[in-house]
Design an enzyme around this catalytic site. Structure first.
Site, short mmCIF file in Angstrom:
data_model
loop_
_atom_site.label_atom_id
_atom_site.label_comp_id
_atom_site.label_asym_id
_atom_site.label_seq_id
_atom_site.Cartn_x
_atom_site.Cartn_y
_atom_site.Cartn_z
N ASP A 72 50.17 36.99 42.89
CA ASP A 72 48.43 37.39 43.25
C ASP A 72 47.55 36.77 43.02
O ASP A 72 47.68 35.80 43.24
CB ASP A 72 48.70 38.58 41.43
CG ASP A 72 49.21 37.57 40.80
OD1 ASP A 72 48.97 36.44 41.18
OD2 ASP A 72 49.55 38.01 39.25
N ASN A 142 50.23 42.07 27.05
CA ASN A 142 50.78 43.70 27.39
C ASN A 142 52.00 44.07 27.52
O ASN A 142 51.57 45.28 28.31
CB ASN A 142 49.06 44.80 27.74
CG ASN A 142 49.07 43.88 29.57
OD1 ASN A 142 50.33 43.06 29.92
ND2 ASN A 142 48.00 44.52 30.38
N HIS A 144 52.74 43.31 30.93
CA HIS A 144 52.36 43.58 33.00
C HIS A 144 53.62 42.88 33.31
O HIS A 144 53.47 41.18 32.57
CB HIS A 144 51.30 43.43 33.06
CG HIS A 144 49.85 42.25 33.29
ND1 HIS A 144 48.88 42.21 32.82
CD2 HIS A 144 50.50 40.87 32.95
CE1 HIS A 144 48.84 40.83 32.90
NE2 HIS A 144 49.70 39.57 33.06
N GLU A 149 49.82 46.27 35.53
CA GLU A 149 49.41 46.71 34.47
C GLU A 149 50.14 47.57 33.54
O GLU A 149 50.42 48.78 34.51
CB GLU A 149 47.81 46.88 34.24
CG GLU A 149 46.81 45.90 35.39
CD GLU A 149 46.82 44.62 33.77
OE1 GLU A 149 47.76 44.74 32.93
OE2 GLU A 149 46.00 44.26 33.65
C1 F6R Z 1 50.36 35.43 36.89
C2 F6R Z 1 50.66 36.43 37.28
C3 F6R Z 1 50.54 36.94 35.11
C4 F6R Z 1 51.13 36.22 34.91
C5 F6R Z 1 50.89 36.79 33.37
C6 F6R Z 1 51.01 35.34 32.02
O1 F6R Z 1 50.69 35.22 38.79
O2 F6R Z 1 51.59 37.07 37.89
O3 F6R Z 1 51.11 38.13 34.98
O4 F6R Z 1 52.41 35.89 34.77
O5 F6R Z 1 49.84 37.15 32.66
O6 F6R Z 1 50.32 34.75 31.71
P1 F6R Z 1 50.53 32.78 30.70
O7 F6R Z 1 51.45 33.14 31.86
O8 F6R Z 1 49.27 32.30 31.38
O9 F6R Z 1 50.34 33.18 29.70
#
Ligand code: F6R
Length: 247
Positions: A72, A142, A144, A149
């Site tokens: 992303d 959450n 995701h 989401e």
């Molecule tokens: C990042 C991504 C997000 C993160 C998720 C966890 O490329 O796709 O889904 O993997 O938000 O983020 P952290 O590792 O910072 O807790």
């Protein structure tokens, strides 16, 4: 679609999570130097990236034929913005190994037409590179995965999405002002991610415990996008004790 079993590896701490993931990724690249990686940003994979860098610096491990596709990118952030995911990937991994940057693919956050940017990204991924061999994922508090989401569907593809309140709150720590936190992102879809041949999801910390438990033991539902990973035939969750606390 049949439900499959997710393999769960519980580690002592986040260093161990990084090490176990590192072993999977370095073994894959060693056996096939042209491995197509799906990569994630965020804080969770940083330990693994550090170990891949050390392997290159200390043992000359070769990444020159490896390709990567990131999950992303924030919409409206240019690649030279310090909070953009392209900047992050260069900074935490690509600038320190001998990967060919032309083989590293991150969605362009400042594209003029998000829809064609996303479509082109999938065309390059599937038609030129044959899809992702090994996909790395984190998980949001959450539930995701990437920026899919809650509410995202099983058949979703790479597209532009609105970030929800929880994600904006979780990301606010990286920006100086609340108004600077991006509200939209370009993201691979759940359908896109499930086409990877193998998936490795990492989670550390108690704020991930509920999402991990919901993904593994709750209903398979768009309310918890990570629960769709139970349809994948080769998916492993590597989590620390805190993230496994309520399993
Ligand atoms: C990042 C991504 C997000 C993160 C998720 C966890 O490329 O796709 O889904 O993997 O938000 O983020 P952290 O590792 O910072 O807790």
């Amino acid at each position: 679609m049949d439900e499959k079993t997710i393999q769960v590896i519980v580690c002592e701490d986040k260093k161990d999570v990084g090490f176990k993931a590192f072993r999977i990724f370095s073994d894959a690249i060693y056996s096939n130097p042209e491995t197509v990686l799906g990569l994630a940003t965020g804080s969770t994979p940083v330990e693994m990236y550090k170990q891949l860098i050390a392997l290159h610096k200390e043992k000359g491990f070769n990444f020159s034929k490896t390709a990567s596709f990131n999950l992303d990118e924030y919409f409206m952030l240019a690649s030279d913005h310090p909070q953009s995911y392209r900047y992050f990937m260069n900074d935490v991994l690509f600038n320190h190994i001998n990967i060919d940057k032309t083989r590293t693919h991150v969605l362009n956050g400042v594209c003029k037409t998000p829809q064609s940017e996303c479509q082109q990204f999938e065309e390059i991924l599937f038609e030129q590179y044959g899809g992702v061999d090994l996909q790395l994922l984190g998980i949001g508090s959450n539930g995701h995965i990437a920026f899919n989401e809650p509410g995202s569907t099983l058949d979703s593809r790479t597209r532009i999405v609105d970030l929800n309140q929880q994600t904006k709150k979780d990301n606010a720590r990286f920006f100086q002002k609340q108004e600077d936190v991006p509200t939209q992102a370009l993201t691979m879809g759940i359908g896109t991610i499930l086409e990877a041949r193998k998936i490795v999801l990492l989670a550390t910390g108690e704020n991930k415990a509920e999402a991990i438990n919901d993904a593994i033991n709750g209903p398979i539902t768009p309310d918890v996008p990570a629960s769709f990973l139970r349809y994948h035939p080769d998916c492993v969750f590597i989590v620390d004790k805190d993230a496994a606390a309520i399993l």
